[in-house]
Design an enzyme around this catalytic site. Sequence first.
Site, PDB file in Angstrom:
ATOM      1  N   SER A  98      -0.643   3.345 -12.599  1.00 47.36           N
ATOM      2  CA  SER A  98       0.306   4.245 -13.243  1.00 47.36           C
ATOM      3  C   SER A  98       1.508   3.516 -13.853  1.00 47.36           C
ATOM      4  CB  SER A  98       0.792   5.286 -12.231  1.00 47.36           C
ATOM      5  OG  SER A  98       1.378   4.653 -11.101  1.00 47.36           O
ATOM      6  N   LYS A 104      -6.480  -4.189  -7.549  1.00 47.23           N
ATOM      7  CA  LYS A 104      -5.479  -3.219  -7.970  1.00 47.23           C
ATOM      8  C   LYS A 104      -4.092  -3.703  -7.581  1.00 47.23           C
ATOM      9  CE  LYS A 104      -3.984   1.425  -6.994  1.00 47.23           C
ATOM     10  NZ  LYS A 104      -4.069   2.553  -6.121  1.00 47.23           N
ATOM     11  N   CYS A 162      -3.027   9.525   2.183  1.00 46.76           N
ATOM     12  CA  CYS A 162      -1.589   9.579   1.883  1.00 46.76           C
ATOM     13  C   CYS A 162      -1.166  10.855   1.161  1.00 46.76           C
ATOM     14  CB  CYS A 162      -1.128   8.343   1.117  1.00 46.76           C
ATOM     15  SG  CYS A 162      -1.965   8.069  -0.440  1.00 46.76           S
ATOM     16  N   LYS A 194      -6.121  -4.529  -2.701  1.00 45.32           N
ATOM     17  CA  LYS A 194      -5.090  -3.614  -3.188  1.00 45.32           C
ATOM     18  C   LYS A 194      -3.744  -4.116  -2.684  1.00 45.32           C
ATOM     19  CE  LYS A 194      -3.530   1.187  -3.004  1.00 45.32           C
ATOM     20  NZ  LYS A 194      -3.904   2.568  -2.634  1.00 45.32           N
TER      21      LYS A 194
HETATM   22  C1  PBG Z   1      -3.816   6.316  -2.688  1.00 48.16           C
HETATM   23  C2  PBG Z   1      -3.738   5.699  -4.013  1.00 48.16           C
HETATM   24  C3  PBG Z   1      -2.612   5.185  -4.674  1.00 48.16           C
HETATM   25  C4  PBG Z   1      -3.036   4.827  -5.951  1.00 48.16           C
HETATM   26  C5  PBG Z   1      -4.394   5.098  -6.011  1.00 48.16           C
HETATM   27  N1  PBG Z   1      -4.810   5.610  -4.790  1.00 48.16           N
HETATM   28  C6  PBG Z   1      -1.203   5.136  -4.271  1.00 48.16           C
HETATM   29  C7  PBG Z   1      -0.677   4.162  -3.339  1.00 48.16           C
HETATM   30  O1  PBG Z   1      -1.372   3.362  -2.721  1.00 48.16           O
HETATM   31  O2  PBG Z   1       0.531   4.209  -3.170  1.00 48.16           O
HETATM   32  C8  PBG Z   1      -2.160   4.278  -7.045  1.00 48.16           C
HETATM   33  C9  PBG Z   1      -2.634   4.525  -8.403  1.00 48.16           C
HETATM   34  C10 PBG Z   1      -1.664   4.283  -9.506  1.00 48.16           C
HETATM   35  O3  PBG Z   1      -0.515   3.842  -9.337  1.00 48.16           O
HETATM   36  O4  PBG Z   1      -2.067   4.564 -10.616  1.00 48.16           O
HETATM   37  N2  PBG Z   1      -3.848   5.502  -1.606  1.00 48.16           N
END
Ligand code: PBG
Length: 319
Positions: A271, A245, A119, A192
């Site tokens: 985050s 996650k 991504c 996830k």
């Molecule tokens: C990439 C990825 C993401 C995160 C970790 N790896 C973003 C997403 O899936 O949008 C999010 C990490 C975070 O919010 O701290 N695929």
Amino acid sequence: MNQRRRPRRLRADGIRPLVAETDLSPQDFVAPVFVDATTDERRSIESMPGHERVPVADAVDRVEEVLATGVEAVILFGIPGSKDERGTRAWAEDGVVQRATRQVVAETDAYVVTDVCLCEYTDHGHCGVLGELTVDNDATLELLSRTAISHAEAGADMVAPSGMMDGMVGSIRGGLDEAGFEHVPVMSYAAKYESAFYGPFRDAADGAPAFGDRRHYQMDPANAREASREVGLDVQQGADVLMVKPALPYLDVVAQVRREFDHPVAAYNVSGEYAMLHAAAQKGWLDLDGVARESLLSIKRAGADLIVTYFAESVAEQL
Ligand code: PBG
């Protein structure tokens, strides 16, 4: 009242640590590090106070800062110099993560995990190549495998696929084994969720989807039983560490994966979980150190063995 049973006896200062069921150590944490090929100076990330995107030349310094707090593992995310439809910079030998990994492995003692996803590298911001309506799962697998191999070639200690493609762990495991990296473990982002808590990360890593969202590949927040099916598939495909996650809104899932599987469990304190505590603390509404420590302790109590967290350095320093 029944005066024989008094739980308060075990809450006196001297005994509390002896009967504590859970504790935190800097060795439980993995610190995210953002390496940015588009800049030659360190840039702070507004929505993630204390975090920066650093140029490749500063990756070693950034990792040394992490190590100085007692945290021994980092996970590298890359912002490439250019993006295209297929995310080709994700597996480039001179890609941003590959260059940073080589330097960090050569010059520090950190355990280096790399995030394997497309991504940040695709111009449309989705986690794979596009098919007719959404990401083409099977066409993406081969690209993820190539990316993981390129990270291993650069010296990554562990790879962490985060794209939620069906079969990604098997494809990466197969690719690594064929390329002679059978010793490199895979930490799968196994459960996830399609979460609104990723907002600040998408600014940090510049990976927001240009259209639509990720609900056709990331999991529906409504589902917990499905997490067991997802995680089970990754186990069958050879995942070594199983990640859930986000962390705090999904502690039920962390506890469930802990109960149902005997692999190490990781949780990603994402985050948005970091940003919301900082924002409240900035307003004077919460004590940042206290809520950060309590959050990470709760994630461990739920059953996580390791925690990927933006609080890694600050909490390690408190311990
Ligand atoms: C990439 C990825 C993401 C995160 C970790 N790896 C973003 C997403 O899936 O949008 C999010 C990490 C975070 O919010 O701290 N695929």
